[in-house]
Design a protein around this motif. Structure first.
Motif, PDB file in Angstrom:
ATOM      1  N   PHE A  10      31.045   3.077 -27.266  1.00 30.77           N
ATOM      2  CA  PHE A  10      31.369   2.763 -28.659  1.00 30.77           C
ATOM      3  C   PHE A  10      30.163   2.823 -29.582  1.00 30.77           C
ATOM      4  CE2 PHE A  10      34.581   0.636 -26.098  1.00 30.77           C
ATOM      5  CZ  PHE A  10      35.741   1.050 -26.730  1.00 30.77           C
ATOM      6  N   ASP A  11      28.984   2.772 -29.017  1.00 32.95           N
ATOM      7  CA  ASP A  11      27.799   2.656 -29.859  1.00 32.95           C
ATOM      8  C   ASP A  11      26.578   3.138 -29.094  1.00 32.95           C
ATOM      9  OD1 ASP A  11      26.020   1.890 -31.870  1.00 32.95           O
ATOM     10  OD2 ASP A  11      26.876  -0.108 -32.080  1.00 32.95           O
ATOM     11  N   ARG A  12      25.552   3.584 -29.821  1.00 38.02           N
ATOM     12  CA  ARG A  12      24.317   3.967 -29.150  1.00 38.02           C
ATOM     13  C   ARG A  12      23.407   2.754 -28.947  1.00 38.02           C
ATOM     14  NH1 ARG A  12      20.995   3.645 -33.376  1.00 38.02           N
ATOM     15  NH2 ARG A  12      19.062   4.258 -32.361  1.00 38.02           N
ATOM     16  N   LYS A  13      23.837   1.624 -29.481  1.00 36.09           N
ATOM     17  CA  LYS A  13      23.030   0.404 -29.371  1.00 36.09           C
ATOM     18  C   LYS A  13      23.901  -0.704 -28.790  1.00 36.09           C
ATOM     19  CE  LYS A  13      20.234  -2.161 -32.786  1.00 36.09           C
ATOM     20  NZ  LYS A  13      20.054  -2.131 -34.273  1.00 36.09           N
ATOM     21  N   VAL A  14      23.358  -1.415 -27.810  1.00 38.66           N
ATOM     22  CA  VAL A  14      24.131  -2.452 -27.127  1.00 38.66           C
ATOM     23  C   VAL A  14      23.325  -3.741 -27.067  1.00 38.66           C
ATOM     24  CG1 VAL A  14      24.860  -3.123 -24.783  1.00 38.66           C
ATOM     25  CG2 VAL A  14      25.714  -0.998 -25.776  1.00 38.66           C
ATOM     26  N   ILE A  15      24.010  -4.848 -27.307  1.00 38.67           N
ATOM     27  CA  ILE A  15      23.352  -6.148 -27.223  1.00 38.67           C
ATOM     28  C   ILE A  15      23.887  -6.888 -25.997  1.00 38.67           C
ATOM     29  CG2 ILE A  15      25.040  -7.219 -28.802  1.00 38.67           C
ATOM     30  CD1 ILE A  15      22.720  -9.001 -29.840  1.00 38.67           C
ATOM     31  N   VAL A  16      22.994  -7.604 -25.304  1.00 36.49           N
ATOM     32  CA  VAL A  16      23.422  -8.442 -24.179  1.00 36.49           C
ATOM     33  C   VAL A  16      23.014  -9.872 -24.490  1.00 36.49           C
ATOM     34  CG1 VAL A  16      23.404  -8.753 -21.672  1.00 36.49           C
ATOM     35  CG2 VAL A  16      22.939  -6.492 -22.646  1.00 36.49           C
ATOM     36  N   GLU A  17      23.964 -10.779 -24.331  1.00 30.36           N
ATOM     37  CA  GLU A  17      23.703 -12.184 -24.652  1.00 30.36           C
ATOM     38  C   GLU A  17      23.912 -13.073 -23.436  1.00 30.36           C
ATOM     39  OE1 GLU A  17      26.354 -13.390 -27.740  1.00 30.36           O
ATOM     40  OE2 GLU A  17      25.858 -11.670 -28.983  1.00 30.36           O
ATOM     41  N   GLU A  18      23.162 -14.133 -23.395  1.00 28.02           N
ATOM     42  CA  GLU A  18      23.374 -15.192 -22.426  1.00 28.02           C
ATOM     43  C   GLU A  18      24.792 -15.734 -22.654  1.00 28.02           C
ATOM     44  OE1 GLU A  18      21.430 -19.694 -22.477  1.00 28.02           O
ATOM     45  OE2 GLU A  18      21.114 -18.343 -24.153  1.00 28.02           O
ATOM     46  N   GLY A  19      25.579 -15.861 -21.592  1.00 28.97           N
ATOM     47  CA  GLY A  19      26.936 -16.405 -21.742  1.00 28.97           C
ATOM     48  C   GLY A  19      26.883 -17.923 -21.723  1.00 28.97           C
ATOM     49  N   ILE A  20      27.576 -18.543 -22.665  1.00 32.79           N
ATOM     50  CA  ILE A  20      27.568 -19.999 -22.624  1.00 32.79           C
ATOM     51  C   ILE A  20      28.987 -20.549 -22.589  1.00 32.79           C
ATOM     52  CG2 ILE A  20      25.329 -20.365 -23.736  1.00 32.79           C
ATOM     53  CD1 ILE A  20      27.017 -21.185 -26.251  1.00 32.79           C
ATOM     54  N   ILE A  21      29.080 -21.775 -22.107  1.00 33.34           N
ATOM     55  CA  ILE A  21      30.368 -22.462 -22.133  1.00 33.34           C
ATOM     56  C   ILE A  21      30.327 -23.381 -23.338  1.00 33.34           C
ATOM     57  CG2 ILE A  21      31.876 -24.077 -20.912  1.00 33.34           C
ATOM     58  CD1 ILE A  21      30.607 -22.942 -18.304  1.00 33.34           C
ATOM     59  N   ALA A  22      31.186 -23.122 -24.287  1.00 37.74           N
ATOM     60  CA  ALA A  22      31.146 -23.899 -25.522  1.00 37.74           C
ATOM     61  C   ALA A  22      32.468 -23.755 -26.249  1.00 37.74           C
ATOM     62  CB  ALA A  22      30.015 -23.392 -26.406  1.00 37.74           C
ATOM     63  N   ARG A  23      32.705 -24.664 -27.167  1.00 33.86           N
ATOM     64  CA  ARG A  23      33.881 -24.528 -28.034  1.00 33.86           C
ATOM     65  C   ARG A  23      33.555 -23.494 -29.106  1.00 33.86           C
ATOM     66  NH1 ARG A  23      34.912 -30.532 -30.024  1.00 33.86           N
ATOM     67  NH2 ARG A  23      36.803 -29.649 -30.975  1.00 33.86           N
ATOM     68  N   GLU A  24      34.593 -22.806 -29.599  1.00 33.46           N
ATOM     69  CA  GLU A  24      34.385 -21.821 -30.669  1.00 33.46           C
ATOM     70  C   GLU A  24      34.952 -22.378 -31.967  1.00 33.46           C
ATOM     71  OE1 GLU A  24      34.722 -17.528 -29.816  1.00 33.46           O
ATOM     72  OE2 GLU A  24      35.501 -18.152 -27.870  1.00 33.46           O
ATOM     73  N   ILE A  25      34.041 -22.643 -32.898  1.00 29.92           N
ATOM     74  CA  ILE A  25      34.423 -23.262 -34.172  1.00 29.92           C
ATOM     75  C   ILE A  25      34.051 -22.328 -35.319  1.00 29.92           C
ATOM     76  CG2 ILE A  25      34.169 -25.319 -35.633  1.00 29.92           C
ATOM     77  CD1 ILE A  25      35.008 -26.377 -33.027  1.00 29.92           C
ATOM     78  N   GLU A  26      34.933 -22.238 -36.303  1.00 31.63           N
ATOM     79  CA  GLU A  26      34.697 -21.309 -37.416  1.00 31.63           C
ATOM     80  C   GLU A  26      34.814 -22.019 -38.764  1.00 31.63           C
ATOM     81  OE1 GLU A  26      36.176 -17.464 -34.852  1.00 31.63           O
ATOM     82  OE2 GLU A  26      37.410 -17.959 -36.592  1.00 31.63           O
ATOM     83  N   ILE A  27      34.030 -21.510 -39.715  1.00 31.30           N
ATOM     84  CA  ILE A  27      34.016 -22.093 -41.068  1.00 31.30           C
ATOM     85  C   ILE A  27      34.176 -20.955 -42.068  1.00 31.30           C
ATOM     86  CG2 ILE A  27      32.490 -23.194 -42.797  1.00 31.30           C
ATOM     87  CD1 ILE A  27      32.561 -25.312 -40.938  1.00 31.30           C
ATOM     88  N   GLY A  28      34.968 -21.178 -43.101  1.00 36.03           N
ATOM     89  CA  GLY A  28      35.076 -20.188 -44.166  1.00 36.03           C
ATOM     90  C   GLY A  28      34.059 -20.505 -45.255  1.00 36.03           C
ATOM     91  N   ARG A  74      33.279 -15.423 -42.860  1.00 38.11           N
ATOM     92  CA  ARG A  74      33.696 -16.433 -41.882  1.00 38.11           C
ATOM     93  C   ARG A  74      32.544 -16.581 -40.912  1.00 38.11           C
ATOM     94  NH1 ARG A  74      37.621 -14.216 -38.420  1.00 38.11           N
ATOM     95  NH2 ARG A  74      35.986 -14.263 -36.870  1.00 38.11           N
ATOM     96  N   ALA A  75      32.003 -17.793 -40.838  1.00 40.57           N
ATOM     97  CA  ALA A  75      30.871 -18.036 -39.944  1.00 40.57           C
ATOM     98  C   ALA A  75      31.406 -18.614 -38.640  1.00 40.57           C
ATOM     99  CB  ALA A  75      29.889 -18.994 -40.597  1.00 40.57           C
ATOM    100  N   ASP A  76      31.051 -17.960 -37.526  1.00 38.63           N
ATOM    101  CA  ASP A  76      31.584 -18.346 -36.213  1.00 38.63           C
ATOM    102  C   ASP A  76      30.497 -18.983 -35.356  1.00 38.63           C
ATOM    103  OD1 ASP A  76      33.766 -17.025 -37.225  1.00 38.63           O
ATOM    104  OD2 ASP A  76      33.739 -15.386 -35.777  1.00 38.63           O
ATOM    105  N   PHE A  77      30.841 -20.108 -34.761  1.00 35.94           N
ATOM    106  CA  PHE A  77      29.855 -20.889 -34.008  1.00 35.94           C
ATOM    107  C   PHE A  77      30.289 -21.161 -32.582  1.00 35.94           C
ATOM    108  CE2 PHE A  77      29.455 -22.014 -38.458  1.00 35.94           C
ATOM    109  CZ  PHE A  77      28.079 -22.017 -38.654  1.00 35.94           C
ATOM    110  N   PHE A  78      29.296 -21.445 -31.761  1.00 37.58           N
ATOM    111  CA  PHE A  78      29.534 -22.082 -30.475  1.00 37.58           C
ATOM    112  C   PHE A  78      29.055 -23.526 -30.625  1.00 37.58           C
ATOM    113  CE2 PHE A  78      28.553 -17.622 -28.951  1.00 37.58           C
ATOM    114  CZ  PHE A  78      29.870 -17.312 -28.622  1.00 37.58           C
ATOM    115  N   VAL A  79      29.867 -24.462 -30.154  1.00 40.94           N
ATOM    116  CA  VAL A  79      29.436 -25.869 -30.161  1.00 40.94           C
ATOM    117  C   VAL A  79      29.499 -26.351 -28.715  1.00 40.94           C
ATOM    118  CG1 VAL A  79      29.912 -28.195 -31.000  1.00 40.94           C
ATOM    119  CG2 VAL A  79      30.275 -26.244 -32.522  1.00 40.94           C
ATOM    120  N   THR A  80      28.349 -26.757 -28.179  1.00 42.94           N
ATOM    121  CA  THR A  80      28.293 -27.148 -26.767  1.00 42.94           C
ATOM    122  C   THR A  80      28.805 -28.576 -26.584  1.00 42.94           C
ATOM    123  OG1 THR A  80      26.091 -28.116 -26.894  1.00 42.94           O
ATOM    124  CG2 THR A  80      26.206 -25.730 -26.483  1.00 42.94           C
ATOM    125  N   SER A  81      28.991 -28.960 -25.324  1.00 45.64           N
ATOM    126  CA  SER A  81      29.520 -30.309 -25.057  1.00 45.64           C
ATOM    127  C   SER A  81      28.549 -31.399 -25.529  1.00 45.64           C
ATOM    128  CB  SER A  81      29.848 -30.469 -23.582  1.00 45.64           C
ATOM    129  OG  SER A  81      28.719 -30.099 -22.828  1.00 45.64           O
TER     130      SER A  81
END
Ligand code: ADP
Ligand code: MG
Ligand code: MG
Length: 355
Positions: free
Chosen positions: A212-230, A297-304
């Motif tokens: 899909f792209d010539r550039k790829v990002i890899v991120e550390e996977g985390i366990i967290a809730r997904e919270i969003e704000i408009g 829309r700002a998307d967040f991870f919120v950890t325990s």
């Protein structure tokens, strides 16, 4: 006098159908006494087709997928967009363009650049914010510079990865470990994203993402809730209540977003007032870090432990009446029709500020 609004929808991206649904909902919500509604449909081949002005309710999205009509050739786009949409007020052009487009060639600054050249007011983010928000690496680099907390990440260009895959895998394992998420840098809607638990999966995930792209990002996977704000506004943006996404699957993938329809949206999210304060502060910082305008829309991870990490901002978030962004504002006291009118006002305000 009525505001002459041009709706730009459809598009070549994976979100073509979503865009059509959005256009239908926006047309339904607009006050026809206040707005002249002029549609331009971008078909799946990327051709722009201008439709007749819409004066009443529409039955289905089919009515918006014009196969005949004035085809706008790229080199005639400019004259077509700035010339008269209605006979009665010849040659006055559109007052505001509303791009209801997601993903590449719509949300990434390209359409926005064309509208800048034509000096037309348009809803949403400008060239820079749109482009920066579409590239997850650039976006995260800007967030890092603004001091925002986020997951660890590394990125690769296809040619470099192909010439030494081993080195790429070692870098991921050394800096991030498993699980990790592999994503095309310039997409949305979870297209091409994989979660990896080991090197085998990592190899397959790179193959997939590089399609899909010539550039790829890899991120550390985390366990967290997904919270969003408009976030809504220009120089002094405001935040909505927070919403939580609870995917029934392993993660919020393309199917969970558009096909299953059983991902739960919890609005307002059950979070402490401290966490909400931290989220809104960070959402505004993220908005400013990319020099956004209109909406995100700002998307967040919120950890325990209550740690707030920014995941991304979406510069043209899902915008049907059942999408998170409009629902967040509805719960904050701004109904869908009022939200659309506010966005049109913000477009005009920003256009004036630039002159
Ligand atoms: P998109 O722009 O396509 O929405 P995201 O970065 O939001 O891409 O990723 C899509 C989904 O994948 C997220 O909503 C989340 O469920 C999951 N995800 C992405 N990155 C991570 C991560 N680093 N850790 C855990 N889950 C993730
Ligand atoms: Mg996104
Ligand atoms: Mg996302």
């Amino acid at each position: 006098m009525k505001t002459k609004l041009c709706l730009l929808y459809g598009g070549k991206s994976a979100e073509h159908q979503v865009s059509l649904q959005t256009a239908k909902a926006v047309i339904q919500a607009l006050d026809h006494e206040k707005f002249d509604i002029n549609p331009i449909y971008i078909n799946t081949e990327g051709k722009w087709i201008k439709g007749e002005a819409i004066t009443g309710p529409i039955e289905s999205v089919k009515a918006l997928e014009f196969s005949t009509g004035e085809m706008i050739a790229p080199n005639a786009l400019s004259t077509s967009l700035v010339s008269a949409p209605s006979e009665s007020e010849a040659n006055s052009g559109y007052d505001v363009i509303f791009p209801l487009l997601h993903g590449p060639n719509g949300e990434d600054g390209t359409v926005q650049g064309m509208l800048e050249l034509l000096n037309l007011p348009y809803v949403g983010n400008g060239v820079l914010a749109s482009a920066a928000g579409m590239d997850k690496v650039i976006m995260k680099n800007l967030f890092a510079q603004a001091g925002l907390e986020q997951v660890k990440y590394v990125w690769f260009i296809r040619n470099n990865w192909e010439s030494n895959r081993e080195a790429a895998y070692e870098k991921v394992e050394k800096e991030l470990g498993y699980p990790c998420f592999v994503k095309p840098a310039n997409l949305g809607s979870s297209v091409g994203i994989s979660k990896c638990m080991n090197r085998n999966e990592l190899g397959a995930a790179f193959e997939e993402a590089f399609q899909f792209d010539r550039k790829v990002i890899v991120e550390e996977g985390i366990i967290a809730r997904e919270i969003e704000i408009g976030v809504l506004g220009n120089d002094d943006p405001e935040c909505s209540v927070a919403g939580e996404i609870v995917p029934k699957k392993d993660f919020y993938d393309y199917k969970a977003k558009y096909e299953d329809g059983n991902t739960a949206l919890i609005i307002p999210a059950e979070i402490s007032s401290d966490t909400y304060r931290e989220l809104t502060k960070t959402a505004i910082q993220a908005f400013k870090a990319l020099d956004c305008s209109g909406l995100v829309r700002a998307d967040f991870f919120v950890t325990s432990e209550g740690k707030v990490l920014i995941n991304e901002v979406n510069t043209m978030p899902g915008f049907t009446p059942f999408s998170m962004f409009p629902l967040l504002w509805k719960h904050s006291g701004v109904e869908y029709p009022a939200l659309i009118e506010r966005l049109v006002e913000l477009a005009q305000e920003r256009h004036k500020d630039k002159q």
